[in-house]
Design a protein around this motif. Structure first.
Motif, PDB file in Angstrom:
ATOM      1  N   SER A  27      10.443 -31.210 -24.367  1.00  0.00           N
ATOM      2  CA  SER A  27      11.245 -32.098 -23.531  1.00  0.00           C
ATOM      3  C   SER A  27      11.262 -31.532 -22.115  1.00  0.00           C
ATOM      4  CB  SER A  27      12.673 -32.201 -24.072  1.00  0.00           C
ATOM      5  OG  SER A  27      12.668 -32.718 -25.377  1.00  0.00           O
ATOM      6  N   PHE A  28      10.688 -32.272 -21.167  1.00  0.00           N
ATOM      7  CA  PHE A  28      10.600 -31.743 -19.812  1.00  0.00           C
ATOM      8  C   PHE A  28      10.473 -32.861 -18.798  1.00  0.00           C
ATOM      9  CE2 PHE A  28       6.148 -32.337 -20.902  1.00  0.00           C
ATOM     10  CZ  PHE A  28       5.547 -32.710 -19.711  1.00  0.00           C
ATOM     11  N   ALA A  29      10.721 -32.493 -17.548  1.00  0.00           N
ATOM     12  CA  ALA A  29      10.445 -33.352 -16.399  1.00  0.00           C
ATOM     13  C   ALA A  29       9.750 -32.498 -15.355  1.00  0.00           C
ATOM     14  CB  ALA A  29      11.742 -33.930 -15.825  1.00  0.00           C
ATOM     15  N   VAL A  30       8.645 -33.002 -14.811  1.00  0.00           N
ATOM     16  CA  VAL A  30       7.987 -32.355 -13.692  1.00  0.00           C
ATOM     17  C   VAL A  30       7.916 -33.380 -12.572  1.00  0.00           C
ATOM     18  CG1 VAL A  30       5.656 -32.946 -14.537  1.00  0.00           C
ATOM     19  CG2 VAL A  30       5.943 -31.069 -12.907  1.00  0.00           C
ATOM     20  N   TRP A  31       8.189 -32.959 -11.353  1.00  0.00           N
ATOM     21  CA  TRP A  31       8.241 -33.895 -10.241  1.00  0.00           C
ATOM     22  C   TRP A  31       7.933 -33.182  -8.927  1.00  0.00           C
ATOM     23  CZ3 TRP A  31      12.439 -31.569 -12.409  1.00  0.00           C
ATOM     24  CH2 TRP A  31      13.352 -30.930 -11.564  1.00  0.00           C
ATOM     25  N   ALA A  32       7.564 -33.986  -7.934  1.00  0.00           N
ATOM     26  CA  ALA A  32       7.422 -33.508  -6.558  1.00  0.00           C
ATOM     27  C   ALA A  32       8.057 -34.550  -5.655  1.00  0.00           C
ATOM     28  CB  ALA A  32       5.959 -33.303  -6.193  1.00  0.00           C
ATOM     29  N   THR A  50       5.082 -29.425  -3.384  1.00  0.00           N
ATOM     30  CA  THR A  50       5.660 -28.377  -4.221  1.00  0.00           C
ATOM     31  C   THR A  50       6.253 -28.982  -5.481  1.00  0.00           C
ATOM     32  OG1 THR A  50       6.217 -27.079  -2.252  1.00  0.00           O
ATOM     33  CG2 THR A  50       7.293 -26.460  -4.310  1.00  0.00           C
ATOM     34  N   PRO A  51       5.571 -28.895  -6.615  1.00  0.00           N
ATOM     35  CA  PRO A  51       6.130 -29.454  -7.847  1.00  0.00           C
ATOM     36  C   PRO A  51       7.285 -28.613  -8.375  1.00  0.00           C
ATOM     37  CG  PRO A  51       4.063 -28.329  -8.312  1.00  0.00           C
ATOM     38  CD  PRO A  51       4.242 -28.294  -6.824  1.00  0.00           C
ATOM     39  N   GLU A  52       8.170 -29.283  -9.112  1.00  0.00           N
ATOM     40  CA  GLU A  52       9.280 -28.617  -9.787  1.00  0.00           C
ATOM     41  C   GLU A  52       9.255 -29.038 -11.246  1.00  0.00           C
ATOM     42  OE1 GLU A  52      13.060 -28.907  -7.527  1.00  0.00           O
ATOM     43  OE2 GLU A  52      11.880 -29.934  -5.998  1.00  0.00           O
ATOM     44  N   ILE A  53       9.751 -28.169 -12.119  1.00  0.00           N
ATOM     45  CA  ILE A  53       9.760 -28.504 -13.536  1.00  0.00           C
ATOM     46  C   ILE A  53      11.047 -28.031 -14.179  1.00  0.00           C
ATOM     47  CG2 ILE A  53       8.652 -26.366 -14.362  1.00  0.00           C
ATOM     48  CD1 ILE A  53       7.011 -28.204 -16.288  1.00  0.00           C
ATOM     49  N   LEU A  54      11.538 -28.818 -15.117  1.00  0.00           N
ATOM     50  CA  LEU A  54      12.725 -28.457 -15.878  1.00  0.00           C
ATOM     51  C   LEU A  54      12.416 -28.714 -17.350  1.00  0.00           C
ATOM     52  CD1 LEU A  54      16.375 -29.330 -14.913  1.00  0.00           C
ATOM     53  CD2 LEU A  54      15.629 -29.375 -17.281  1.00  0.00           C
ATOM     54  N   LEU A  55      12.571 -27.682 -18.161  1.00  0.00           N
ATOM     55  CA  LEU A  55      12.390 -27.802 -19.606  1.00  0.00           C
ATOM     56  C   LEU A  55      13.702 -27.484 -20.287  1.00  0.00           C
ATOM     57  CD1 LEU A  55       9.599 -26.043 -18.513  1.00  0.00           C
ATOM     58  CD2 LEU A  55       8.946 -26.699 -20.810  1.00  0.00           C
ATOM     59  N   THR A  56      13.961 -28.176 -21.396  1.00  0.00           N
ATOM     60  CA  THR A  56      15.180 -27.902 -22.148  1.00  0.00           C
ATOM     61  C   THR A  56      14.951 -28.195 -23.619  1.00  0.00           C
ATOM     62  OG1 THR A  56      17.572 -28.301 -22.158  1.00  0.00           O
ATOM     63  CG2 THR A  56      16.167 -30.214 -21.956  1.00  0.00           C
ATOM     64  N   ASP A  57      15.746 -27.586 -24.478  1.00  0.00           N
ATOM     65  CA  ASP A  57      15.687 -27.894 -25.907  1.00  0.00           C
ATOM     66  C   ASP A  57      16.286 -29.281 -26.140  1.00  0.00           C
ATOM     67  OD1 ASP A  57      14.574 -25.438 -26.567  1.00  0.00           O
ATOM     68  OD2 ASP A  57      16.527 -24.488 -26.862  1.00  0.00           O
ATOM     69  N   LYS A 106      19.460 -30.737 -19.212  1.00  0.00           N
ATOM     70  CA  LYS A 106      20.156 -29.564 -18.689  1.00  0.00           C
ATOM     71  C   LYS A 106      19.133 -28.479 -18.350  1.00  0.00           C
ATOM     72  CE  LYS A 106      24.202 -28.869 -19.177  1.00  0.00           C
ATOM     73  NZ  LYS A 106      25.298 -28.905 -18.201  1.00  0.00           N
ATOM     74  N   PRO A 107      19.409 -27.657 -17.358  1.00  0.00           N
ATOM     75  CA  PRO A 107      18.438 -26.644 -16.948  1.00  0.00           C
ATOM     76  C   PRO A 107      18.288 -25.510 -17.973  1.00  0.00           C
ATOM     77  CG  PRO A 107      20.045 -27.078 -15.214  1.00  0.00           C
ATOM     78  CD  PRO A 107      20.581 -27.673 -16.475  1.00  0.00           C
ATOM     79  N   GLY A 108      17.293 -25.636 -18.852  1.00  0.00           N
ATOM     80  CA  GLY A 108      16.944 -24.529 -19.737  1.00  0.00           C
ATOM     81  C   GLY A 108      16.032 -23.579 -18.986  1.00  0.00           C
ATOM     82  N   ILE A 109      14.828 -24.077 -18.666  1.00  0.00           N
ATOM     83  CA  ILE A 109      13.891 -23.374 -17.780  1.00  0.00           C
ATOM     84  C   ILE A 109      13.693 -24.256 -16.558  1.00  0.00           C
ATOM     85  CG2 ILE A 109      11.547 -22.503 -17.500  1.00  0.00           C
ATOM     86  CD1 ILE A 109      11.434 -22.083 -20.525  1.00  0.00           C
ATOM     87  N   TYR A 110      13.939 -23.701 -15.379  1.00  0.00           N
ATOM     88  CA  TYR A 110      13.730 -24.447 -14.137  1.00  0.00           C
ATOM     89  C   TYR A 110      12.890 -23.589 -13.200  1.00  0.00           C
ATOM     90  CZ  TYR A 110      14.603 -26.380  -9.489  1.00  0.00           C
ATOM     91  OH  TYR A 110      14.443 -26.868  -8.213  1.00  0.00           O
ATOM     92  N   GLN A 111      11.749 -24.126 -12.781  1.00  0.00           N
ATOM     93  CA  GLN A 111      10.866 -23.419 -11.874  1.00  0.00           C
ATOM     94  C   GLN A 111      10.416 -24.359 -10.759  1.00  0.00           C
ATOM     95  OE1 GLN A 111      10.403 -20.285 -11.958  1.00  0.00           O
ATOM     96  NE2 GLN A 111      10.735 -19.618 -14.064  1.00  0.00           N
ATOM     97  N   LYS A 112      10.227 -23.791  -9.583  1.00  0.00           N
ATOM     98  CA  LYS A 112       9.783 -24.556  -8.420  1.00  0.00           C
ATOM     99  C   LYS A 112       8.579 -23.871  -7.800  1.00  0.00           C
ATOM    100  CE  LYS A 112      11.466 -26.542  -4.064  1.00  0.00           C
ATOM    101  NZ  LYS A 112      12.651 -26.736  -3.180  1.00  0.00           N
ATOM    102  N   GLY A 113       7.520 -24.655  -7.555  1.00  0.00           N
ATOM    103  CA  GLY A 113       6.306 -24.109  -6.979  1.00  0.00           C
ATOM    104  C   GLY A 113       5.266 -23.825  -8.045  1.00  0.00           C
TER     105      GLY A 113
END
Length: 371
Positions: A20-25, A31-38, A74-81
Motif C-alpha cells: 500500500s503506497f502513494a508516490v507523487w511529484a 523530486t518524487p515523494e513516496i509514502l508506504l504504510t501497512d 498514515k506515514p509508515g515509511i516516508y521518503q523524498k527524493g
C-alpha cells in the motif's frame, strides 16, 4: 542502470508485493515523494473533517460511499527524493494480502451514445436552471507486459507541470494520473485554491484565444469559489488571472485565489468538504448538476474527480482534483475523461475534447509500449 530505471524497478517490486503506497511529484518539481504504510495502519474517515489532527496522504472519491471510501495513508515509511527512495529495502517488506472486493464494472459507451448524452444535456440546460454540467466517459486501452514503474516515470517526464502520481490501495485499487488542478494548497501563512475550467488543444506557439463558451465555463467555477468564501467569512483575498495553464496535450483557463491561512485555522477539513466537488468537475448549480450526472452517466466515477495529495506532511497541505487519471486493471488501462457542457456546447467538439484530455495518458502508455 540509471536512477530513473532503478526507481521504476523499485515501484514494480512494490506492486509485485501489493504494498500500500502513494508516490507523487508536485507540479514544477522533479523530486518524487513516496509514502508506504501497512494496510492495518490506513484509516477510512467518513468525512474529511475527521482528518483534523491527522497527517499522511489523502485519496478521496467523487462521493464517499462504502465501496469507495476516503483513504488516508498514515506515514509508515516516508521518503523524498530519488536517492532517499532508492534506499528503501523492498525485500524486507512483507507481501500484502489482496483485498476481497468486487471488481468495478467499467461501462464503455460508443461515440453515438456519448453524443446523444451531450445533446440531452444541452437541451436540459436550455430548459432548466442548470448552467453547466460535466459529462464524462471511460476510454479503455489494453495493457501489455510493460512496466508500470516505467510508465509512471514516462508520465512524470512528459507532464512536469502536473501532480503526477501512482497509488496502490486495498480499498480503492491501482490508479495513476497527471492532474494540473489544485483543489487546495496550504503552506505557511497562505492558502490557495484555483478556478480551472475551459479547454483547448495545446499550441506550440502558446498563443491562445479563448471563446465565450470557455470563458463562461471558467467563470461559473470562480463564482462558486466566492460563494464558499462568503460562507466561511474569508476576506480579504487576492486573485491572479484568468490566465492560460498548459498541461500535457491541452490548455485551460485558470484563476488563483489566495487568503490568510488563519481564516481556516480549525476548519480546513470543513472548508475542503464544502469546496468539493467544484463546478469544474460537477457543474453549476452544484446540487442540480450532481443529480443530473447520476442520471446521464452510465458508469461509476469512483475516484475520478475526487481529490488526492499530502495532508499536513511537512506542515503543508497540497490537494489536487483527480483529473487526467486512469484505473489500472490486470487487462486494461481505464481512462476517465469528461468535459464541461453549457448551452453553447457542440456535441462533436465535446467528444474531441475528451480525446484530447485522454491524450496526456495515452501518449505515455504508447511511448512505453513501443519500447
Amino acid at each position: 542502470m540509471t536512477d530513473t530505471e532503478k526507481l521504476a524497478h523499485l515501484l514494480d517490486k512494490l506492486l509485485a508485493k501489493n504494498c500500500s503506497f502513494a508516490v507523487w511529484a508536485l507540479p514544477g518539481s522533479n523530486t518524487p515523494e513516496i509514502l508506504l504504510t501497512d494496510q492495518e495502519d490506513m484509516i477510512y474517515p467518513s468525512q474529511l473533517n475527521k482528518l483534523n489532527g491527522q497527517e499522511g496522504f489523502v485519496f478521496a472519491p467523487y462521493h464517499i460511499e462504502e465501496d469507495k471510501p476516503l483513504v488516508l495513508l498514515k506515514p509508515g515509511i516516508y521518503q523524498k527524493g530519488v536517492e532517499s527512495i532508492l534506499s528503501i529495502d523492498v525485500d524486507q517488506l512483507t507481501m500484502q494480502k489482496t483485498a476481497q472486493q468486487t471488481q468495478p464494472k467499467h461501462i464503455i459507451i460508443q461515440k453515438d451514445d456519448y453524443l446523444k448524452s451531450i445533446e440531452t444535456t444541452i437541451e436540459t440546460i436550455s430548459t432548466s436552471k442548470l448552467s453547466k454540467v460535466i459529462v464524462s466517459r471511460l476510454i479503455p486501452h489494453a495493457r501489455g507486459d510493460e512496466s508500470l514503474g516505467s510508465l509512471y516515470m514516462q508520465l512524470l517526464q512528459q507532464t512536469p507541470n502536473a501532480m503526477v502520481y501512482l497509488v496502490n490501495l486495498p480499498q480503492a485499487g491501482l490508479w495513476m494520473g497527471a492532474t494540473p488542478e489544485v483543489l487546495l494548497k496550504s503552506e505557511g501563512k497562505t492558502i490557495e485554491t484555483v478556478s480551472l475550467a475551459g479547454t483547448q488543444s495545446r499550441r506550440s506557439d502558446s498563443d491562445y484565444s479563448w471563446h465565450t463558451k470557455e470563458i463562461e465555463e471558467q467563470a461559473f467555477v470562480s463564482r462558486y469559489l466566492l460563494d464558499v468564501f462568503y460562507r466561511f467569512n474569508i476576506h480579504p483575498y487576492t486573485t491572479q488571472g484568468p490566465e492560460t495553464l498548459e498541461s500535457g496535450k491541452v490548455a485551460h483557463l485558470m484563476t488563483s485565489f489566495r487568503f490568510a491561512a488563519k481564516k481556516l485555522a480549525h476548519k480546513l477539513g470543513d472548508f475542503v468538504a464544502d469546496l468539493h466537488p467544484t463546478p469544474a468537475v460537477c457543474g453549476y448549480p452544484k446540487s442540480r448538476a450532481d443529480k443530473f450526472i447520476s442520471k446521464i452517466e452510465q458508469h461509476d466515477r469512483r475516484y475520478y474527480t475526487g481529490y488526492l495529495g499530502p495532508w499536513r506532511l511537512n506542515e503543508s497541505v497540497r490537494l489536487f482534483v483527480n483529473l487526467r487519471c486512469m484505473e489500472i486493471t490486470p487487462e486494461n488501462y481505464v481512462l476517465y475523461s469528461g468535459g464541461g457542457i453549457t448551452s453553447r456546447s457542440v456535441p462533436e467538439d465535446e467528444w474531441e475534447e475528451t480525446i484530447n484530455k485522454a491524450g496526456t495518458l495515452l501518449s505515455a502508455i504508447e511511448a512505453v509500449q513501443k519500447k
